[in-house]
Design a protein around this motif. Structure first.
Motif, PDB file in Angstrom:
ATOM      1  N   ARG A  42      42.576  57.572  19.825  1.00  0.00           N
ATOM      2  CA  ARG A  42      42.329  56.228  19.293  1.00  0.00           C
ATOM      3  C   ARG A  42      42.161  55.204  20.398  1.00  0.00           C
ATOM      4  NH1 ARG A  42      43.064  54.986  14.031  1.00  0.00           N
ATOM      5  NH2 ARG A  42      43.778  56.632  12.638  1.00  0.00           N
ATOM      6  N   SER A  43      42.232  55.648  21.644  1.00  0.00           N
ATOM      7  CA  SER A  43      42.084  54.703  22.758  1.00  0.00           C
ATOM      8  C   SER A  43      41.347  55.354  23.916  1.00  0.00           C
ATOM      9  CB  SER A  43      43.457  54.216  23.226  1.00  0.00           C
ATOM     10  OG  SER A  43      44.215  55.297  23.704  1.00  0.00           O
ATOM     11  N   ILE A  44      40.639  54.526  24.679  1.00  0.00           N
ATOM     12  CA  ILE A  44      39.932  54.983  25.880  1.00  0.00           C
ATOM     13  C   ILE A  44      40.430  54.133  27.035  1.00  0.00           C
ATOM     14  CG2 ILE A  44      37.695  55.196  27.030  1.00  0.00           C
ATOM     15  CD1 ILE A  44      36.492  55.427  24.171  1.00  0.00           C
ATOM     16  N   GLN A  45      40.927  54.797  28.074  1.00  0.00           N
ATOM     17  CA  GLN A  45      41.457  54.078  29.232  1.00  0.00           C
ATOM     18  C   GLN A  45      40.491  54.220  30.405  1.00  0.00           C
ATOM     19  OE1 GLN A  45      45.388  55.221  31.023  1.00  0.00           O
ATOM     20  NE2 GLN A  45      46.038  53.312  30.077  1.00  0.00           N
ATOM     21  N   ILE A  46      39.919  53.091  30.811  1.00  0.00           N
ATOM     22  CA  ILE A  46      39.018  53.067  31.974  1.00  0.00           C
ATOM     23  C   ILE A  46      39.883  52.834  33.208  1.00  0.00           C
ATOM     24  CG2 ILE A  46      36.971  51.991  32.994  1.00  0.00           C
ATOM     25  CD1 ILE A  46      36.351  53.004  30.199  1.00  0.00           C
ATOM     26  N   GLU A  47      39.863  53.757  34.155  1.00  0.00           N
ATOM     27  CA  GLU A  47      40.720  53.637  35.345  1.00  0.00           C
ATOM     28  C   GLU A  47      39.942  52.999  36.486  1.00  0.00           C
ATOM     29  OE1 GLU A  47      42.910  57.118  36.388  1.00  0.00           O
ATOM     30  OE2 GLU A  47      43.125  57.763  34.301  1.00  0.00           O
ATOM     31  N   VAL A 131      39.970  49.819  23.810  1.00  0.00           N
ATOM     32  CA  VAL A 131      39.608  50.022  25.222  1.00  0.00           C
ATOM     33  C   VAL A 131      40.654  49.341  26.091  1.00  0.00           C
ATOM     34  CG1 VAL A 131      37.847  49.664  26.990  1.00  0.00           C
ATOM     35  CG2 VAL A 131      37.155  50.111  24.636  1.00  0.00           C
ATOM     36  N   TYR A 132      41.162  50.102  27.072  1.00  0.00           N
ATOM     37  CA  TYR A 132      42.107  49.545  28.047  1.00  0.00           C
ATOM     38  C   TYR A 132      41.559  49.794  29.449  1.00  0.00           C
ATOM     39  CZ  TYR A 132      45.279  49.885  24.050  1.00  0.00           C
ATOM     40  OH  TYR A 132      45.850  49.776  22.814  1.00  0.00           O
ATOM     41  N   ILE A 133      41.850  48.875  30.360  1.00  0.00           N
ATOM     42  CA  ILE A 133      41.474  49.063  31.771  1.00  0.00           C
ATOM     43  C   ILE A 133      42.754  49.191  32.571  1.00  0.00           C
ATOM     44  CG2 ILE A 133      40.374  48.002  33.782  1.00  0.00           C
ATOM     45  CD1 ILE A 133      38.326  46.760  31.907  1.00  0.00           C
ATOM     46  N   LYS A 134      42.921  50.333  33.248  1.00  0.00           N
ATOM     47  CA  LYS A 134      44.155  50.619  33.983  1.00  0.00           C
ATOM     48  C   LYS A 134      43.995  50.232  35.445  1.00  0.00           C
ATOM     49  CE  LYS A 134      47.308  54.383  35.087  1.00  0.00           C
ATOM     50  NZ  LYS A 134      47.487  55.838  35.144  1.00  0.00           N
ATOM     51  N   ALA A 135      45.014  49.577  36.005  1.00  0.00           N
ATOM     52  CA  ALA A 135      44.986  49.120  37.401  1.00  0.00           C
ATOM     53  C   ALA A 135      45.042  50.318  38.358  1.00  0.00           C
ATOM     54  CB  ALA A 135      46.150  48.180  37.660  1.00  0.00           C
ATOM     55  N   PHE A 136      44.820  50.033  39.652  1.00  0.00           N
ATOM     56  CA  PHE A 136      44.871  51.083  40.672  1.00  0.00           C
ATOM     57  C   PHE A 136      46.245  51.747  40.672  1.00  0.00           C
ATOM     58  CE2 PHE A 136      41.491  48.395  42.596  1.00  0.00           C
ATOM     59  CZ  PHE A 136      40.511  49.368  42.716  1.00  0.00           C
ATOM     60  N   TYR A 292      51.642  34.848  29.394  1.00  0.00           N
ATOM     61  CA  TYR A 292      52.069  36.173  28.917  1.00  0.00           C
ATOM     62  C   TYR A 292      51.201  37.223  29.568  1.00  0.00           C
ATOM     63  CZ  TYR A 292      47.970  36.478  25.823  1.00  0.00           C
ATOM     64  OH  TYR A 292      46.692  36.549  25.340  1.00  0.00           O
ATOM     65  N   LEU A 293      51.609  38.464  29.432  1.00  0.00           N
ATOM     66  CA  LEU A 293      50.855  39.596  29.992  1.00  0.00           C
ATOM     67  C   LEU A 293      50.363  40.450  28.839  1.00  0.00           C
ATOM     68  CD1 LEU A 293      50.428  40.871  32.983  1.00  0.00           C
ATOM     69  CD2 LEU A 293      52.024  42.588  32.172  1.00  0.00           C
ATOM     70  N   GLU A 294      49.047  40.624  28.749  1.00  0.00           N
ATOM     71  CA  GLU A 294      48.488  41.518  27.731  1.00  0.00           C
ATOM     72  C   GLU A 294      48.416  42.920  28.330  1.00  0.00           C
ATOM     73  OE1 GLU A 294      44.429  41.860  25.201  1.00  0.00           O
ATOM     74  OE2 GLU A 294      45.353  39.888  25.298  1.00  0.00           O
ATOM     75  N   ALA A 295      49.287  43.797  27.875  1.00  0.00           N
ATOM     76  CA  ALA A 295      49.470  45.108  28.516  1.00  0.00           C
ATOM     77  C   ALA A 295      48.230  45.984  28.383  1.00  0.00           C
ATOM     78  CB  ALA A 295      50.675  45.816  27.915  1.00  0.00           C
ATOM     79  N   MET A 296      47.930  46.701  29.468  1.00  0.00           N
ATOM     80  CA  MET A 296      46.804  47.652  29.497  1.00  0.00           C
ATOM     81  C   MET A 296      47.278  49.092  29.724  1.00  0.00           C
ATOM     82  SD  MET A 296      43.718  46.207  29.209  1.00  0.00           S
ATOM     83  CE  MET A 296      44.198  45.070  27.938  1.00  0.00           C
ATOM     84  N   SER A 297      48.386  49.247  30.441  1.00  0.00           N
ATOM     85  CA  SER A 297      48.944  50.596  30.649  1.00  0.00           C
ATOM     86  C   SER A 297      50.434  50.477  30.933  1.00  0.00           C
ATOM     87  CB  SER A 297      48.250  51.328  31.804  1.00  0.00           C
ATOM     88  OG  SER A 297      48.608  50.746  33.041  1.00  0.00           O
TER      89      SER A 297
END
Length: 719
Positions: A42-47, A131-136, A292-297
């Motif tokens: 249900r989710s796609i994480q772009i690294e 869709v989530y974008i994950k930090a380094f 606030y922080l909108e969480a991605m990972s």
């Protein structure tokens, strides 16, 4: 110009999603898209690591993604919409959603007025993924204090401890209305926490007829997201001197909800965003906005035992360790190797980490599997350091002190939820340590009324609450590790053990093991300990043990693998355990020891310790050696309560002096011992010269050794 930039970035995003390959050369994101299409994900994480490693992307694109993350989430989402493959597998149909979508697609060409943006179906309502974008992954995370106004809108990575979590609530993403007059479906995208609903139909037909069509909100046709609010606080080591820890609100959406619980130490990556105050607070705040922080990972620093997935190299290492015959001693010595001695105490603490499985009977009665240990001893015997180390090793651990804890702080407090303004329960230390370890230091300094809150937790493993109209029972399946000082600060040998311990029998009987650690003067052990402490102070590591102590991460992996084993007690051992328990009760009745409380709980303790020992061997069946070791540990914990070492070994002074001289002669591999050396050895153990002379005469008469008439040197006839 903006539209051109958007299309160019979308083309780059599509190119990346289509062509990026993993280490095996297979298209990584196309496989993910197929799983999403088949409704497996249900989710796609772009690294960002993948974007950095993709050669066809320039650095500017990566920088734009990092600095304007929210916009690029929508760009990637649109690119995914266009690339989404057809499903290749049959999946369970979500009836309401799929019927509505089919109807909308069929009616879209006929009923909708495409010139009206409110009647155009938004892309969010068609999507069944996030869709989530994950930090380094590399690079140290920022502390909350380091996140500044210049980071607004950017992707940041922070670390901290979760202090509060709200319940998961539905958050409206697209509101759908139906007009009573023209029958059109009107869509309203919701981008904030609050929104103003539409009341009049904006369609061209209603405008043409000059009718103010009444809109009805269709909740079943609208789209909702799972939403949870959490609070993250700075870790104690990141707070400068004289400051208090800062905290930040975190918004968790979709698949990231229910991933954290209060007490978890986590690393979050997310978008740092402002949020304006609403209501009365907006009037007072003026132009100032909250953040606030909108969480991605979310990455947990310490995973739960159940969630621990062993990697291939870890699995091999554990299998290699399990084959080692001396693994029990090695694991025990790997616990706080900087602390000298306490071998049996460390073995007991290792078994506390491993524990035994919880038993549930057919009628619903539960028998706890967690071990409870109390360390009582003189000041300066490293009780608190042992507690801190165990909390470090355990994946879920809460450390608290007796004076700093109230009964409410240990169990649960009723507070007003800042989001909903309802009265809610907030778990205390024992509830936060559920399925973990709660270490309570300075146990003897607690108020008696606060200490009674622990009684229920230690045996029933629940916290029953009846306050502020809330009557409930919370789970507190925790192992209690307590450290306390005797009643007068130091152990007073002139008083009975019961007077020194000064804890009620009802509480003492709940501890599986009670260790009394006395700080006695002994020349040899004091010298060894002093050398050990100086070595640790100089080299910042423990002296060599003949093997490399295991790292806490390896220890955690081994324990997580051991906890999956559920050993059983074979029938042939039942009589042996029953006889051992009966003899312990009989010995206690004969000795009339005022400090010893042997109850049926002691029998259960023997079973729990035996099962924990079998788990360490990865054995499905408890062996007699496990029961013997459990009885030995229980005996050692009881023997440590005696006031004298010689009383413990059962030797009188003369026999003890003989055994010291014999051991030293065997160690030096010599038949001769000079009188000066003998006097030095026994004086270290607290004996006098007169006792040595008496021993020499007694054993010379037995023809064990010969004494030189002038120098009193000793010659062993047979060592």
């Amino acid at each position: 110009m903006k539209n051109l930039d958007f299309n160019a970035d979308k083309a780059l995003a599509k190119d990346f999603l289509t062509n990026f390959a993993d280490t095996h050369g297979e298209p990584k994101y196309l496989k993910l898209l197929q799983d999403v299409s088949n409704r497996k994900l249900r989710s796609i994480q772009i690294e960002l690591d993948d974007l950095f490693n993709y050669k066809d992307l320039d650095e500017e694109f990566l920088q734009r993604v990092t600095e304007n993350t929210r916009r690029y989430i929508s760009i990637f989402a649109e690119a995914i919409d266009e690339l989404m493959p057809e499903p290749t597998e049959v999946f369970p149909v979500d009836e309401d959603r799929d019927i509505l979508m089919t109807q909308r697609v069929d009616d879209g060409a006929d009923g909708a007025d495409n010139s009206d943006p409110l009647q155009k179906m938004p892309s969010e309502i068609k999507r069944f993924f996030e869709v989530y974008i994950k930090a380094f992954s590399k690079g140290t995370p920022l502390t909350i204090r380091q996140v500044k106004a210049s980071n607004i809108g950017q992707l940041v990575k922070i670390s901290g401890i979760i202090t509060r979590c709200s319940d998961v609530k539905p958050l409206m993403q697209v509101a759908v209305y139906t007009c009573e007059d023209c029958g059109f479906e009107i869509y309203q995208e919701v981008t904030a926490r609050v929104f103003m609903p539409l009341f009049e139909c904006p369609s061209s037909r209603c405008k043409l007829n000059k009718a103010k069509g009444n809109l009805i909100l269709q909740l079943r046709a609208s789209k909702f997201l799972k939403f949870q609010e959490a609070r993250i606080q700075e870790l104690a080591e990141h707070v400068p001197k004289g400051h208090i820890p800062r905290s930040l609100t975190v918004h968790l959406r979709g698949e990231l909800t229910r991933k954290v619980a209060p007490g978890d130490v986590v690393e979050l990556s997310g978008i740092f965003l402002p949020i304006p105050y609403t209501g009365f607070r907006a009037m007072r705040a003026g132009l100032v906005a909250d953040t606030y922080l909108e969480a991605m990972s979310i990455i947990h620093f310490k995973k739960k035992y159940e969630e621990y997935e062993l990697k291939d190299d870890e699995q091999e290492k554990i299998e290699r360790l399990a084959e080692d015959g001396d693994i029990y001693n090695k694991l025990a010595r790997s616990i706080a190797p900087e602390i000298f001695g306490h071998e049996d105490v460390k073995k007991a603490l290792l078994l506390l980490l491993v524990g035994a499985p919880h038993r549930k009977l057919s009628d619903g009665m539960k028998i706890r599997g967690d071990l409870h240990i109390c360390l009582m001893g003189d000041p300066g015997v490293a009780k608190s350091q042992l507690l801190k180390h165990i909390i470090n090793v355990a994946p879920r651990g809460v450390y608290t002190t007796g004076r700093g804890s109230s009964g409410v702080g240990l169990t649960a407090a009723v507070q007003k939820d800042p989001v909903t303004n309802e009265m809610v329960l907030e778990g205390g230390a024992l509830v936060l340590a559920d399925m973990g370890i709660c270490a309570i230091d300075e146990f003897d300094k607690m108020e008696e009324s606060d200490r009674t809150a622990i009684h229920e937790v230690m045996e029933q493993q629940t916290v029953s609450i009846a306050k502020a109209g809330i009557t409930t029972s919370l789970n507190a399946r925790t192992a209690v590790l307590a450290a306390a000082n005797p009643a007068w600060g130091r152990y007073d040998l002139r008083r009975t053990p019961a007077e020194n311990i000064n804890l009620p029998p009802a509480l003492l009987s709940r501890f599986d093991l009670l260790w009394l650690i006395l700080d006695r003067a002994d020349m040899d052990s004091d010298l060894e300990m002093a050398r050990h402490v100086v070595h640790v102070h100089q080299n910042l590591e423990s002296p060599s043990f003949g093997f490399t102590p295991l790292e806490p991460s390896v220890l955690r992996a081994y324990i997580s693998a051991a906890r999956r084993v559920v050993p059983s007690v074979p029938r042939e051992l039942e009589e042996y355990i029953a006889t051992a328990y009966a003899s312990i009760r009989q010995d206690e009745a004969k000795s009339n020891a005022p400090h010893s409380y042997t109850t049926v709980r002691t029998l259960l303790s023997i079973l729990r310790i035996s099962i924990a020992l079998a788990r360490l061997r990865f054995s499905e069946i408890v062996a007699q050696s496990d029961v013997d070791e459990a009885l030995r540990l229980m005996q050692m914990s009881k023997f440590s309560l005696y006031s004298d070492d010689r009383q413990r070994s059962g030797l009188d002074a003369i026999s003890d002096i003989y055994s010291i001289l014999r051991d030293e002669a065997a160690r030096s591999n010599s038949m001769d011992v000079s009188y000066a050396y003998a006097l030095n050895w026994i004086s270290r153990k607290g004996y006098s010269e007169a006792q040595l002379r008496e021993c020499l005469e007694e054993y010379a008469a037995l023809n064990v050794w010969q004494i030189h008439p002038n120098t009193f040197d000793i010659h062993f006839i047979d060592v």
